[in-house]
Design a protein around this motif. Structure first.
Motif, PDB file in Angstrom:
ATOM      1  N   ASN A  62       0.712  -1.359   0.247  1.00 46.76           N
ATOM      2  CA  ASN A  62      -0.069   0.005   0.275  1.00 46.76           C
ATOM      3  C   ASN A  62       0.894   1.473  -0.097  1.00 46.76           C
ATOM      4  O   ASN A  62       0.359   2.260  -0.700  1.00 46.76           O
ATOM      5  CB  ASN A  62      -1.018  -0.052   1.196  1.00 46.76           C
ATOM      6  N   GLU A  66       1.480   4.915  -2.626  1.00 46.85           N
ATOM      7  CA  GLU A  66       1.774   6.107  -2.188  1.00 46.85           C
ATOM      8  C   GLU A  66       2.861   6.897  -2.745  1.00 46.85           C
ATOM      9  O   GLU A  66       2.911   8.012  -3.213  1.00 46.85           O
ATOM     10  CB  GLU A  66       1.656   6.220  -0.490  1.00 46.85           C
ATOM     11  N   GLU A  69       2.555   7.648  -6.403  1.00 50.50           N
ATOM     12  CA  GLU A  69       1.698   8.829  -6.393  1.00 50.50           C
ATOM     13  C   GLU A  69       2.278  10.071  -6.114  1.00 50.50           C
ATOM     14  O   GLU A  69       2.255  11.163  -6.843  1.00 50.50           O
ATOM     15  CB  GLU A  69       0.420   8.547  -5.807  1.00 50.50           C
ATOM     16  N   GLU A  70       2.950  10.125  -5.084  1.00 48.67           N
ATOM     17  CA  GLU A  70       3.775  11.274  -4.667  1.00 48.67           C
ATOM     18  C   GLU A  70       4.723  11.727  -5.374  1.00 48.67           C
ATOM     19  O   GLU A  70       5.083  12.940  -5.738  1.00 48.67           O
ATOM     20  CB  GLU A  70       4.403  11.114  -3.099  1.00 48.67           C
TER      21      GLU A  70
END
Length: 75
Positions: A62, A66, A69-70
């Motif tokens: 998970n 992130e 995406e960041e």
């Protein structure tokens, strides 16, 4: 700039501790934070790769999403 350099120094020290402890979650998080502080692309990518390896080994997929995406807009 001075604050970023100080933060980088503390994060580097934290990496050594987390490596000794085998704290893969925190290793990844610290590498992520170092990537945020790093302006140079090659060094930033090295931090991101290290974070990815730590989180993959810990099964924290998970957090990989992130991370992607960041940093999608950072080469």
């Amino acid at each position: 700039r001075a604050e970023s350099a100080l933060a980088r120094e503390y994060y580097e020290k934290a990496l050594a501790v987390f490596e000794q402890l085998g704290a893969l979650d925190w290793l990844g998080k610290t590498q992520q934070r170092l990537a945020r502080l790093t302006e140079e692309s090659t060094a930033r990518q090295a931090h991101l790769a290290a974070a990815r390896v730590a989180w993959e080994r810990a099964g924290l997929t998970n957090l990989l999403a992130e991370l992607d995406e960041e940093f999608a807009s950072h080469p």
